[in-house]
Scaffold this active site. Structure first.
Site, PDB file in Angstrom:
ATOM      1  N   ARG A  23       0.817  -1.213   0.000  1.00  0.00           N
ATOM      2  CA  ARG A  23       0.000   0.000   0.000  1.00  0.00           C
ATOM      3  C   ARG A  23       0.854   1.268   0.000  1.00  0.00           C
ATOM      4  NH1 ARG A  23      -4.310  -1.792   4.600  1.00  0.00           N
ATOM      5  NH2 ARG A  23      -5.332  -3.478   3.467  1.00  0.00           N
ATOM      6  N   ARG A  27      -3.411   6.567   0.958  1.00  0.00           N
ATOM      7  CA  ARG A  27      -4.013   7.694   1.668  1.00  0.00           C
ATOM      8  C   ARG A  27      -3.064   8.458   2.581  1.00  0.00           C
ATOM      9  NH1 ARG A  27      -9.090   5.081   4.465  1.00  0.00           N
ATOM     10  NH2 ARG A  27      -7.720   3.261   4.494  1.00  0.00           N
ATOM     11  N   ARG A  36      -7.250  11.728  -5.340  1.00  0.00           N
ATOM     12  CA  ARG A  36      -8.424  10.989  -4.849  1.00  0.00           C
ATOM     13  C   ARG A  36      -9.602  11.922  -4.572  1.00  0.00           C
ATOM     14  NH1 ARG A  36     -12.310   8.959  -3.403  1.00  0.00           N
ATOM     15  NH2 ARG A  36     -12.636   7.125  -2.087  1.00  0.00           N
ATOM     16  N   ASP A  72      -6.978  -2.861  -6.797  1.00  0.00           N
ATOM     17  CA  ASP A  72      -7.545  -3.497  -5.611  1.00  0.00           C
ATOM     18  C   ASP A  72      -7.779  -4.973  -5.929  1.00  0.00           C
ATOM     19  OD1 ASP A  72      -8.970  -2.741  -2.846  1.00  0.00           O
ATOM     20  OD2 ASP A  72     -10.143  -4.309  -3.835  1.00  0.00           O
ATOM     21  N   TYR A 147     -14.836 -12.396   0.799  1.00  0.00           N
ATOM     22  CA  TYR A 147     -15.598 -11.186   0.494  1.00  0.00           C
ATOM     23  C   TYR A 147     -16.897 -11.525  -0.234  1.00  0.00           C
ATOM     24  CZ  TYR A 147     -11.622  -8.256   1.796  1.00  0.00           C
ATOM     25  OH  TYR A 147     -10.625  -7.617   2.491  1.00  0.00           O
TER      26      TYR A 147
END
Length: 341
Positions: A23, A27, A36, A72, A147
């Site tokens: 990652r 962010r 973003r 992702d 998921y």
């Protein structure tokens, strides 16, 4: 091209220890937040120019020795005709969980060049711009299945384990389709120019070893076997929270085994045997004061000296709250202490 990362993956001698972070594009970076702020997460993943830009940001800013494709793990699941949404604070959600044979039958195995062409275009753009190797990736089948079965993230994986134990044929039918999709997807990434491939098994640590051997391991082996038949790019397998599974994860066929922070790196090296090793500092250790962070990194580099090949990384993804300056301190320390000129 700086090939230090690829050399470590292959177990070759390196002039210094290569470093990248899971990652690493994300962010915690103001540069990422600026982009973003204009688009949704899915739009960012599906816009090659923007996805390439955020992939490049941490490499340009911190001098990482590898770039990892910005995307992702659930993107190919959407291509299987599932409705995927990302919600702030809730993470990914599937409105229609897959819990019946009809739901499995409704899934398609996509042709990556058709349904996932934006990912492949991002790879091609990056290869034309990068001076370090590009890592492609996918989720491992068990992790992806959780998921789909749960409808999103979970803490206890109730529906997944109920299906495994009570409807094993349904579970295996679902995993077979996910595996076919993932195998084709990674092969397409290699054809597009990815120079290494990582399989993320983020939730596999919730399985007992006997269940891992029955319900997860065969599918990882199948994907890696398929890849070996068509490409020689290094393959990394990361089993998060998988300290209890190392007897089995060493048999998946990967070149590199990634580890979280729950084992000392010296023990990781001993368990990995002839595999190269990737890891494994706690992501929250980046909040240590500079002197203590540098000392921890120095100690890890010494303890990893007997590895067949060593790639410094976090034991999981970098947290959004991480100060960028701490990332710079860590990368510089790895390079300095391992002898980069």
């Amino acid at each position: 091209m700086n090939e230090t990362f690829l050399q470590a993956c292959r177990g070759e001698h390196t002039a210094y220890t290569p470093v990248w972070f899971m990652r690493q594009a994300g962010r915690y970076l103001p540069e990422y937040q600026k982009i973003r702020g204009r688009v949704s997460f899915l739009e960012l993943c599906k816009t090659p120019d923007l996805a390439a830009e955020v992939t490049l940001q941490p490499v340009d800013i911190f001098g990482f020795d590898a770039a990892i494709l910005f995307s992702d793990i659930l993107i190919p699941m959407e291509a299987m005709r599932l409705d995927l949404e990302f919600h702030e604070g809730k993470g990914p959600l599937f409105a229609r969980p897959v819990r019946s044979q009809q739901a499995v039958d409704d899934l398609v195995v996509p042709v990556p060049e058709e349904s996932l062409s934006f990912v492949l275009e991002t790879i091609r753009l990056l290869r034309s711009r990068l001076q370090v190797p590009l890592i492609g990736f996918a989720g491992a089948p068990f992790t992806l299945a959780t998921y789909l079965i749960e409808g999103g993230s979970s803490k206890v994986f109730l529906h997944t384990k109920k299906m495994m134990y009570q409807e094993p044929q349904l579970y295996h039918n679902l995993l077979a389709k996910i595996t076919a999709c993932t195998s084709a997807y990674l092969q397409a990434q290699a054809r597009a120019g990815a120079q290494a491939l990582q399989l993320f098994d983020s939730w596999v640590g919730v399985l007992a070893p006997c269940d891992y051997e029955e319900f997860a391991l065969p599918y990882v082996r199948s994907i890696i076997s398929d890849l070996r038949a068509v490409t020689d790019v290094p393959i990394i397998y990361f089993a998060n929270n998988g300290a209890t599974l190392t007897r089995l994860t060493t048999t998946v066929g990967a070149d590199v085994l990634g580890f979280d922070w729950r084992l000392p790196i010296g023990e990781v090296v001993a368990r990995a045997g002839q595999h190269a090793v990737q890891g494994n500092i706690d992501p929250l250790a980046l909040f240590l004061p500079r002197e203590r962070l540098e000392e921890r990194i120095r100690t890890m580099l010494v303890e990893a000296r007997d590895a067949r090949g060593y790639i410094f990384n976090l034991g999981h993804g970098i947290l959004p709250e991480t100060p960028p300056e701490q990332v710079r301190i860590a990368v510089d320390a790895v390079h300095r202490f391992s002898g980069k000129a």
